[in-house]
Design a protein around this motif. Structure first.
Motif, PDB file in Angstrom:
ATOM      1  N   UNK A 422       0.827  -1.206   0.000  1.00  0.00           N
ATOM      2  CA  UNK A 422       0.000   0.000   0.000  1.00  0.00           C
ATOM      3  C   UNK A 422       0.862   1.257   0.000  1.00  0.00           C
ATOM      4  N   UNK A 423       1.866   1.273   0.870  1.00  0.00           N
ATOM      5  CA  UNK A 423       2.767   2.430   0.913  1.00  0.00           C
ATOM      6  C   UNK A 423       3.517   2.574  -0.407  1.00  0.00           C
ATOM      7  N   UNK A 424       3.906   1.438  -0.973  1.00  0.00           N
ATOM      8  CA  UNK A 424       4.618   1.457  -2.255  1.00  0.00           C
ATOM      9  C   UNK A 424       3.750   2.087  -3.345  1.00  0.00           C
ATOM     10  N   UNK A 425       2.489   1.612  -3.456  1.00  0.00           N
ATOM     11  CA  UNK A 425       1.594   2.102  -4.512  1.00  0.00           C
ATOM     12  C   UNK A 425       1.399   3.610  -4.414  1.00  0.00           C
ATOM     13  N   UNK A 426       1.159   4.096  -3.207  1.00  0.00           N
ATOM     14  CA  UNK A 426       0.824   5.512  -3.048  1.00  0.00           C
ATOM     15  C   UNK A 426       2.060   6.409  -3.078  1.00  0.00           C
ATOM     16  N   UNK A 431       9.448   2.850  -7.687  1.00  0.00           N
ATOM     17  CA  UNK A 431       9.802   3.609  -8.910  1.00  0.00           C
ATOM     18  C   UNK A 431      10.991   4.529  -8.650  1.00  0.00           C
ATOM     19  N   UNK A 432      11.322   4.689  -7.344  1.00  0.00           N
ATOM     20  CA  UNK A 432      12.353   5.704  -7.025  1.00  0.00           C
ATOM     21  C   UNK A 432      13.756   5.160  -7.163  1.00  0.00           C
TER      22      UNK A 432
END
Ligand SMILES: *Cc1c(COP(=O)(O)O)cnc(C)c1O
Length: 432
Positions: A422-426, A431-432
């Protein structure tokens, strides 16, 4: 040094829960509900009897059984109250920010407090199996732990939209020995009907409750456990606020602003109810803020009788509600996505004692608050808790702008270690 971390000794653990109902008597409105008679008669068949007694108890203090206190100690109660010094420095606020650390619970949320109590009473009653629903998965995990400690079977109906993105949590429940079904499922009539209409139905908490209740009503050795909303759940959770009260007393301080995230109201209620008692009796003034999502800002809904579930199996509850048949947009902080607020908290809101704020559905604003606290104080809060974190940060900034030295207390209802997707998606981490 004493003003950074405040602990209670094991022997200082509160030995009674606080039941606010008697103190609320002057606010209470006449029962019974306009509808739901049939549903009420069904309750003793599916609910744990002692929980049902506690639901309507007129005693202010309810003894926590010795055996249960032992289990509270085993799951690391009492839990520290810790000052977020890094956050205070970063915000350059004159306010103090204190966090109650329910995120230290073994399965990662405050829900263990009531799960253990319910499993204990179920076992004493001779129940063999506990059935429940879960949204975010924290409740299902907490009940799985509790059932396992008391040697009970456990079945979990899990809102499909969340079930599918949290395989780690699913495996944890299974590791405890629970059966886990994505809801709507083909195990119940309610579920089969919804699946027929729409095979990819994302599900909702209200639907999962309907499924669980249908399942539980088929077998007399099976009981249904609820993880929020109801009076007895909030009662068990008052252990959080009672500890917090003692902790502030120890350092001779007192919170002037109390903040929690709010789905059904159990962590917010458990944290604040002992303090509400003092406010109602005119002994203190505290600003209480419930942090919600715009997906389901239930405290901004209508105050009326409404069902707790989708299929209208439960009795009606008087609460702030958005309607039991809504389909709220999915969010990652799924534990906050419920159509109604606990009747006790709704009543307090009705009397103007609770402020509320709802944050946008894209969740970037709240998740970035979780990231700030991760960086300043090293704590990864649950997606749900990030709403409270955001609110605490915003209040602390306001204190800086207005030069106010408030003492802010925020409940860290859970940790986010199992919710990284969830934290990754938002936040776009990968992507970083
Ligand atoms: C379930 C849950 C919530 C929301 O439920 P409440 O009953 O409103 O407390 C909030 N935080 C965490 C960590 C949860 O597991």
């Amino acid at each position: 040094m004493k003003d950074i971390q405040v602990n209670l000794l094991p022997e200082e653990i509160p030995t009674k829960w606080y039941n606010i109902l008697p103190d609320l008597a002057k606010y209470l409105e006449p029962l019974p509900p306009p509808k739901g008679d049939k549903q009420l008669k069904n309750l003793p068949n599916v609910m744990i009897h002692e929980c049902l007694n506690q639901e309507f108890s007129d005693k202010t203090w309810i003894e926590i059984p010795e055996e249960l206190l032992e289990v509270y100690l085993r799951v690391l109660r009492p839990r520290p109250l810790v000052r977020l010094v890094g956050l205070e420095r970063k915000l350059q606020t004159p306010a103090e920010i204190w966090a109650k650390t329910e995120d230290l619970s073994p399965t990662g949320s405050h829900k263990v407090n009531t799960a253990i109590a319910q499993a204990y009473y179920a076992k004493k009653q001779g129940i063999k199996c506990l059935v429940t629903e879960t949204g975010a998965g924290q409740w299902g995990t907490a009940l799985s732990l509790a059932a396992s400690l008391f040697d009970l079977k456990c079945k979990v109906y899990w809102v499909r939209a969340v079930h599918n993105w949290k395989p780690g949590r699913k495996n944890l429940m299974k590791m405890f020995g629970s059966e886990v079904y994505a809801s709507p499922s083909d195990k119940t009539e309610v579920g089969r009907k919804l699946l027929k209409e729409s095979p990819d139905h994302p599900g909702s908490l209200a639907i999962a409750i309907s499924e669980g209740l249908e399942d539980a009503s088929k077998d007399k050795d099976t009981a249904y456990s609820l993880g929020s909303v109801l009076n007895h759940v909030l009662l068990h959770q008052t252990i959080i606020g009672l500890e917090t009260q003692k902790q502030f007393e120890k350092i001779g301080k007192y919170p002037t602003i109390m903040i929690g995230c709010f789905g059904g109201g159990s962590n917010f209620g458990g944290f604040t109810l002992p303090f509400f008692g003092e406010v109602i009796r005119g002994e203190r003034k505290i600003k209480f803020i419930a942090a919600q999502t715009e997906s389901t800002p239930n405290l901004q809904g209508e105050y009326k009788y409404n069902f707790a579930d989708h299929a209208e199996v439960t009795p009606m509850l008087k609460m702030y509600t958005l309607g039991h048949d809504i389909q709220p947009p999915p969010i990652y902080g799924d534990g906050l996505r419920y159509h109604g607020g606990a009747p006790i908290m709704s009543l307090l809101r009705k009397h103007g004692l609770i402020d509320t704020i709802a944050y946008p559905i894209d969740e970037e604003y709240v998740f970035s608050a979780a990231q700030i606290i991760l960086r300043t104080d090293g704590r990864l809060v649950a997606p749900e808790t990030s709403y409270a974190a955001r609110c605490a940060i915003d209040e602390a900034i306001r204190c800086r702008e207005e030069g106010r030295k408030e003492i802010i207390a925020v409940n860290f209802s859970g940790h986010g270690f199992m919710d990284m997707p969830g934290y990754d998606k938002v936040l776009g981490l990968s992507r970083k």
